[in-house]
Design a protein around this motif. Sequence first.
Motif, mmCIF file in Angstrom:
data_model
loop_
_atom_site.group_PDB
_atom_site.id
_atom_site.type_symbol
_atom_site.label_atom_id
_atom_site.label_comp_id
_atom_site.label_asym_id
_atom_site.label_seq_id
_atom_site.Cartn_x
_atom_site.Cartn_y
_atom_site.Cartn_z
ATOM 1 N N ASP A 65 0.828 -1.205 0.000
ATOM 2 C CA ASP A 65 0.000 0.000 0.000
ATOM 3 C C ASP A 65 0.865 1.259 0.000
ATOM 4 N N THR A 66 0.268 2.355 -0.454
ATOM 5 C CA THR A 66 0.950 3.649 -0.516
ATOM 6 C C THR A 66 0.125 4.670 0.245
ATOM 7 N N PHE A 67 0.801 5.518 1.001
ATOM 8 C CA PHE A 67 0.139 6.558 1.779
ATOM 9 C C PHE A 67 0.567 7.913 1.234
ATOM 10 N N LEU A 68 -0.392 8.784 0.943
ATOM 11 C CA LEU A 68 -0.116 10.124 0.433
ATOM 12 C C LEU A 68 -0.048 11.106 1.597
ATOM 13 N N GLN A 69 1.110 11.685 1.830
ATOM 14 C CA GLN A 69 1.282 12.689 2.874
ATOM 15 C C GLN A 69 1.002 14.046 2.239
ATOM 16 N N LYS A 70 -0.042 14.717 2.716
ATOM 17 C CA LYS A 70 -0.460 15.968 2.102
ATOM 18 C C LYS A 70 -0.549 17.138 3.073
ATOM 19 N N THR A 71 -0.474 16.871 4.355
ATOM 20 C CA THR A 71 -0.590 17.923 5.354
ATOM 21 C C THR A 71 0.731 18.670 5.475
ATOM 22 N N PRO A 72 0.730 20.002 5.564
ATOM 23 C CA PRO A 72 1.983 20.730 5.764
ATOM 24 C C PRO A 72 2.715 20.217 7.011
ATOM 25 N N TYR A 73 4.022 20.089 6.918
ATOM 26 C CA TYR A 73 4.807 19.485 8.001
ATOM 27 C C TYR A 73 4.701 20.231 9.324
ATOM 28 N N TRP A 84 3.057 7.219 10.892
ATOM 29 C CA TRP A 84 2.184 6.054 10.802
ATOM 30 C C TRP A 84 2.585 5.154 9.639
ATOM 31 N N PRO A 85 2.626 5.647 8.405
ATOM 32 C CA PRO A 85 2.962 4.751 7.302
ATOM 33 C C PRO A 85 4.367 4.168 7.426
ATOM 34 N N LEU A 86 5.321 4.955 7.869
ATOM 35 C CA LEU A 86 6.683 4.450 8.000
ATOM 36 C C LEU A 86 6.777 3.382 9.080
ATOM 37 N N SER A 87 6.009 3.520 10.149
ATOM 38 C CA SER A 87 6.020 2.526 11.223
ATOM 39 C C SER A 87 5.373 1.224 10.810
ATOM 40 N N CYS A 88 4.466 1.277 9.850
ATOM 41 C CA CYS A 88 3.746 0.077 9.403
ATOM 42 C C CYS A 88 4.337 -0.523 8.126
ATOM 43 N N GLY A 89 5.418 0.059 7.622
ATOM 44 C CA GLY A 89 6.058 -0.477 6.435
ATOM 45 C C GLY A 89 5.418 -0.059 5.123
ATOM 46 N N LEU A 90 4.618 1.005 5.141
ATOM 47 C CA LEU A 90 3.973 1.480 3.919
ATOM 48 C C LEU A 90 4.920 2.373 3.135
ATOM 49 N N ARG A 91 4.627 2.521 1.859
ATOM 50 C CA ARG A 91 5.355 3.490 1.044
ATOM 51 C C ARG A 91 4.732 4.851 1.301
ATOM 52 N N LEU A 92 5.569 5.850 1.556
ATOM 53 C CA LEU A 92 5.108 7.204 1.837
ATOM 54 C C LEU A 92 5.429 8.089 0.643
ATOM 55 N N VAL A 93 4.402 8.732 0.101
ATOM 56 C CA VAL A 93 4.563 9.643 -1.026
ATOM 57 C C VAL A 93 4.244 11.043 -0.546
ATOM 58 N N MET A 94 5.142 11.983 -0.820
ATOM 59 C CA MET A 94 4.963 13.368 -0.414
ATOM 60 C C MET A 94 4.287 14.124 -1.549
ATOM 61 N N ALA A 95 3.155 14.732 -1.265
ATOM 62 C CA ALA A 95 2.442 15.516 -2.276
ATOM 63 C C ALA A 95 3.101 16.884 -2.415
ATOM 64 N N LYS A 96 3.220 17.345 -3.643
ATOM 65 C CA LYS A 96 3.676 18.721 -3.835
ATOM 66 C C LYS A 96 2.523 19.630 -3.405
ATOM 67 N N PRO A 97 2.780 20.913 -3.156
ATOM 68 C CA PRO A 97 1.683 21.800 -2.764
ATOM 69 C C PRO A 97 0.508 21.702 -3.741
ATOM 70 N N GLU A 98 -0.666 21.477 -3.225
ATOM 71 C CA GLU A 98 -1.909 21.282 -3.980
ATOM 72 C C GLU A 98 -1.902 19.999 -4.815
ATOM 73 N N GLY A 99 -0.864 19.190 -4.693
ATOM 74 C CA GLY A 99 -0.754 17.962 -5.475
ATOM 75 C C GLY A 99 -1.766 16.899 -5.083
ATOM 76 N N HIS A 100 -2.321 16.994 -3.875
ATOM 77 C CA HIS A 100 -3.321 16.006 -3.444
ATOM 78 C C HIS A 100 -4.605 16.116 -4.253
ATOM 79 N N ARG A 101 -4.742 17.186 -5.021
ATOM 80 C CA ARG A 101 -5.943 17.356 -5.864
ATOM 81 C C ARG A 101 -5.771 16.721 -7.248
ATOM 82 N N ASP A 102 -4.550 16.300 -7.540
ATOM 83 C CA ASP A 102 -4.243 15.698 -8.848
ATOM 84 C C ASP A 102 -4.440 14.197 -8.758
ATOM 85 N N PRO A 103 -5.412 13.624 -9.453
ATOM 86 C CA PRO A 103 -5.684 12.192 -9.345
ATOM 87 C C PRO A 103 -4.541 11.311 -9.864
ATOM 88 N N ASN A 104 -3.675 11.854 -10.696
ATOM 89 C CA ASN A 104 -2.536 11.058 -11.185
ATOM 90 C C ASN A 104 -1.491 10.910 -10.119
#
Length: 104
Positions: A65-73, A84-104
């Motif tokens: 599974d992949t987790f999208l990190q979108k909240t400002p740090y 959370w995702p790093l502790s559970c072994g998930l892949r963590l993807v960092m969204a660029k600003p406003e990138g969480h709105r891009d479905p790709n």
Amino acid sequence: LKFSNWDWQSQPAYLPSIKQLPNQACYGIFTSGSTGTPKLTINTHQGVLNRIWWLCDHFEMTANDTFLQKTPYFFDVSMWEFFWPLSCGLRLVMAKPEGHRDPN
């Protein structure tokens, strides 16, 4: 700080031993709550770990599974999105600003 004279090769090759107790402060956040008066709220290591372990147990996710990190740090909720995702072994993807709105 100036590091020009710092000799990294003379530093120990191991991490220093630091003992953290569950009830010690992990981080603090300032909040005004409903009073409008700023106050500091401290979260302990035990509280943070309990929350992360609950998230790992409650949401049955795997290393596939992949987790999208979108909240400002700097926002307090971002802590869960980082650890959370790093502790559970998930892949963590960092969204660029406003990138969480891009479905790709």
